[in-house]
Write an enzyme that holds these catalytic residues in place. Sequence first.
Site, PDB file in Angstrom:
ATOM      1  N   ASP A  58      36.653  45.553  40.908  1.00 12.51           N
ATOM      2  CA  ASP A  58      36.919  44.769  39.698  1.00 12.51           C
ATOM      3  C   ASP A  58      37.739  45.663  38.778  1.00 12.51           C
ATOM      4  OD1 ASP A  58      36.930  43.157  37.504  1.00 12.51           O
ATOM      5  OD2 ASP A  58      34.791  43.316  37.062  1.00 12.51           O
ATOM      6  N   TRP A 100      28.579  45.804  34.489  1.00 12.34           N
ATOM      7  CA  TRP A 100      28.917  44.851  33.427  1.00 12.34           C
ATOM      8  C   TRP A 100      27.908  43.696  33.469  1.00 12.34           C
ATOM      9  CZ3 TRP A 100      32.438  40.226  34.220  1.00 12.34           C
ATOM     10  CH2 TRP A 100      32.677  39.572  32.997  1.00 12.34           C
ATOM     11  N   LYS A 109      42.530  42.405  28.729  1.00 14.20           N
ATOM     12  CA  LYS A 109      42.588  43.585  27.873  1.00 14.20           C
ATOM     13  C   LYS A 109      43.979  44.213  27.862  1.00 14.20           C
ATOM     14  CE  LYS A 109      38.361  42.601  28.552  1.00 14.20           C
ATOM     15  NZ  LYS A 109      37.029  42.617  28.083  1.00 14.20           N
TER      16      LYS A 109
END
Length: 397
Positions: A211, A130, A246
């Site tokens: 993560d 990311w 999310k």
Amino acid sequence: MFDRLNALPADPLLGLITMFRDDPNPSKVDLGVGVYRDETGHTPIMTAVQKAAKHHMETEDSKTYIGPGGVVGFVEGIKSLVLGSESSVLKDNRIAGLQCPGGCGSLRVAAELLVRLKDELTVWVSDPTWANHIPLISSAGLPIKTYPYFDAETGGVNFEAMESQLAKLGPKDIVLLHGCCHNPTGADLSFENWKRVAELAVEKGFIPFVDIAYQGLGDGLVEDVEGVRYLSERVEEMIIATSCSKNFGLYRERAGTLLVQTKDSENARAIQTQIQDIARAIYSMSPAYGGFLVDIILSDNALRTEWENELNAMAARVKSLRSGLLEKIQARGIDKDFSFITTQKGMFSYLGINKEQVARMRNEFSIYMADSSRINVAGLNTHCLDYVADALKKVCE
Ligand code: LMR
């Protein structure tokens, strides 16, 4: 004084928000930043979240500080959501937990904790990872290296290459892993791969740093964390950074947690003071609101079921967009195999087109995606699938 500092280029992901907003083309498609969208392109507030917000508004009777660890029920709820209520690590109180400002805040506090160890540690991230992992971690002062991960040929994980790099690591290495729904590629480790990573972590002594920002948006709330739970049961120490952006749709509320798994409960108590102290020195305390809402949802059976159903529906919609897009691409006979779109998981896929093709998608068709060719699958809808597939065909010719 300030004129010595120059303007910086836009953030590779957040910059797409403004570019898209300023594009007057009515056919424009936003596949940029990773936010869930419904069929109309809207990012809705989940019904369970709306109900929790109403309840919170009616019952909150003070705005006083809530203490350095954040909303305790929230942190406890996330511990069980990720590790499972049967986790032996939880039963043994080996986790220090802190509410943080989103997944980013959690990653940054974790990086600062690693810096405090003064141990010349190196953080290994997947190639690619990311876009914000590197600035978040390296600006705390930690060196970063990459391990091989994505296999561009298959659109999956090159586990052989990853494994042989991990086998060379030792106790001064921290390995950042995506818990599920790898961002940016959508290529996930299999359960067998997770088992091997756990074996290597135990054998070589490196510390896993997971993560997890998309739990529930891949194969399901439990299925998505099978690997993480396995790892946690096997290794002595690890770090987990979570986000509710999310899966609860709480993006702007910045609700995340940092969980640090330690070797025993005494050490967990010590680490709890360390992470709170780090937070205090940077931003004092986390915003509480998002944590309150998640706590309300997770501790009420009916609301929790409602949230799970909504989340499952979101994940199912993304899956059906994946097959829809693949179908449209295949119908056009594009001379490139895109079948990985349906095997990749979560909100993202790497289309595997080059920078020039990405620029053409943007400039000629107003279809926005990251320069890496990462698309946010949730940004598609049934009306734009033909348009996107047509554009892809043109830039692939
Ligand atoms: C993304 O990857 O697009 C999201 O996680 C949003 C962000 O902060 O980068």
